[in-house]
Design a protein around this motif. Structure first.
Motif, short mmCIF file in Angstrom:
data_model
loop_
_atom_site.label_atom_id
_atom_site.label_comp_id
_atom_site.label_asym_id
_atom_site.label_seq_id
_atom_site.Cartn_x
_atom_site.Cartn_y
_atom_site.Cartn_z
N CYS A 57 0.85 -1.20 0.00
CA CYS A 57 0.00 0.00 0.00
C CYS A 57 0.88 1.25 0.00
O CYS A 57 1.84 1.33 0.77
CB CYS A 57 -0.88 0.02 1.25
SG CYS A 57 -2.06 -1.33 1.35
N CYS A 58 0.56 2.20 -0.88
CA CYS A 58 1.25 3.50 -0.93
C CYS A 58 0.19 4.60 -1.04
O CYS A 58 -0.78 4.43 -1.77
CB CYS A 58 2.16 3.59 -2.16
SG CYS A 58 3.62 2.53 -2.13
N ALA A 77 8.47 9.62 -3.12
CA ALA A 77 7.94 10.89 -2.63
C ALA A 77 6.94 11.54 -3.58
O ALA A 77 6.11 12.35 -3.16
CB ALA A 77 9.09 11.86 -2.36
N ASP A 78 6.96 11.18 -4.88
CA ASP A 78 6.01 11.79 -5.82
C ASP A 78 4.61 11.19 -5.68
O ASP A 78 3.67 11.66 -6.31
CB ASP A 78 6.50 11.64 -7.27
CG ASP A 78 6.54 10.19 -7.76
OD1 ASP A 78 6.31 9.27 -6.95
OD2 ASP A 78 6.80 10.00 -8.96
N LYS A 79 4.46 10.17 -4.83
CA LYS A 79 3.17 9.51 -4.57
C LYS A 79 2.55 8.90 -5.82
O LYS A 79 1.34 8.76 -5.91
CB LYS A 79 2.20 10.48 -3.88
CG LYS A 79 2.73 10.95 -2.54
CD LYS A 79 1.72 11.75 -1.78
CE LYS A 79 2.28 12.12 -0.40
NZ LYS A 79 1.35 12.88 0.39
N VAL A 80 3.40 8.56 -6.80
CA VAL A 80 2.94 7.90 -8.03
C VAL A 80 3.74 6.62 -8.23
O VAL A 80 3.19 5.60 -8.64
CB VAL A 80 3.13 8.83 -9.26
CG1 VAL A 80 2.80 8.11 -10.56
CG2 VAL A 80 2.28 10.09 -9.11
N HIS A 81 5.05 6.68 -7.95
CA HIS A 81 5.94 5.56 -8.25
C HIS A 81 6.36 4.83 -6.98
O HIS A 81 6.16 5.31 -5.87
CB HIS A 81 7.17 6.07 -9.01
CG HIS A 81 6.82 6.63 -10.34
ND1 HIS A 81 6.67 7.99 -10.56
CD2 HIS A 81 6.56 6.03 -11.52
CE1 HIS A 81 6.34 8.19 -11.83
NE2 HIS A 81 6.26 7.01 -12.43
N GLY A 101 22.38 -2.87 -8.70
CA GLY A 101 22.06 -2.31 -10.02
C GLY A 101 20.74 -1.56 -9.98
O GLY A 101 19.95 -1.74 -9.06
N ASP A 102 20.55 -0.69 -10.95
CA ASP A 102 19.36 0.15 -10.99
C ASP A 102 18.26 -0.54 -11.80
O ASP A 102 18.54 -1.24 -12.77
CB ASP A 102 19.68 1.50 -11.64
CG ASP A 102 20.76 2.26 -10.88
OD1 ASP A 102 21.12 1.81 -9.77
OD2 ASP A 102 21.22 3.28 -11.39
N VAL A 103 17.01 -0.31 -11.40
CA VAL A 103 15.85 -0.82 -12.14
C VAL A 103 14.88 0.33 -12.35
O VAL A 103 14.91 1.32 -11.62
CB VAL A 103 15.15 -1.99 -11.40
CG1 VAL A 103 16.06 -3.20 -11.29
CG2 VAL A 103 14.68 -1.56 -10.03
N PRO A 104 13.99 0.25 -13.37
CA PRO A 104 13.03 1.33 -13.59
C PRO A 104 12.05 1.45 -12.42
O PRO A 104 11.79 0.47 -11.72
CB PRO A 104 12.28 0.91 -14.86
CG PRO A 104 13.06 -0.22 -15.45
CD PRO A 104 13.89 -0.82 -14.35
N LEU A 105 11.51 2.65 -12.23
CA LEU A 105 10.50 2.87 -11.20
C LEU A 105 9.25 2.05 -11.53
O LEU A 105 8.88 1.90 -12.69
CB LEU A 105 10.08 4.36 -11.17
CG LEU A 105 11.10 5.38 -10.69
CD1 LEU A 105 10.57 6.78 -10.95
CD2 LEU A 105 11.40 5.19 -9.21
N GLY A 106 8.59 1.55 -10.49
CA GLY A 106 7.28 0.91 -10.66
C GLY A 106 6.20 1.98 -10.53
O GLY A 106 6.45 3.06 -10.01
N THR A 107 4.99 1.68 -10.99
CA THR A 107 3.87 2.63 -10.91
C THR A 107 2.76 2.00 -10.09
O THR A 107 2.42 0.84 -10.28
CB THR A 107 3.34 2.96 -12.32
OG1 THR A 107 4.44 3.42 -13.11
CG2 THR A 107 2.28 4.04 -12.27
#
Length: 155
Positions: A57-58, A77-81, A101-107
């Protein structure tokens, strides 16, 4: 047959799944082998919103609850990702940072409201075969297979 009607009555999902909050897709609930067990879900801190069992939950930008499609995720912090467990949101680069390693942001996607557990003995319409039943307000319709399905309209 034995589908779960979605809000609006125009769509349904197969037994053992439930409708997404927007009614556009079906979410399969693990561990429901046909018995009427409530789908396993994570209850959000408001006590009224739920997310799938393997989600987090976010809070969303509108102040409602959303679901990040990964367990024990970090809400950005953008409350989207959101990002996987043990990674850090880097909104400027649109990545989740970790030593591995880096991964793309989830939505996140909208959470759904908890349904009070309704006894299975809801009012039902018995179909002419004497075995199949449809929810009250629906109509039994014989399918080409000779089984009965439910039309989400009365009469």
């Amino acid at each position: 047959t034995q589908g779960v009607p979605c809000a609006g009555g125009h769509r349904c999902c197969p037994r053992g799944s439930h409708c997404s909050a927007d009614g556009e897709s079906c979410i399969v609930s693990p561990g429901t082998g046909g018995s009427h067990v409530a789908p396993r879900a994570v209850t959000c801190p408001d006590g009224q919103s739920e997310c799938p069992d393997d989600a987090t939950c976010c809070v969303t930008a509108s102040g409602t609850w959303g679901c990040c499609p990964m367990p024990q995720a970090s809400c950005c912090a953008d409350k989207v990702h959101c990002c996987p467990h043990a990674t850090v949101c880097d909104l400027a680069r649109g990545r989740c940072l970790s030593p591995a390693g880096d991964v793309p942001l989830g939505t996140t996607f909208p959470a759904w409201k908890r349904q009070p557990l309704v006894p299975v003995a809801q009012r039902q319409v018995l179909c002419p075969d004497g075995r199949s039943a449809c929810p009250d307000g629906a109509t039994c319709c014989q399918l080409p297979s000779a089984q009965y399905g439910c039309c989400p309209l009365q009469n």
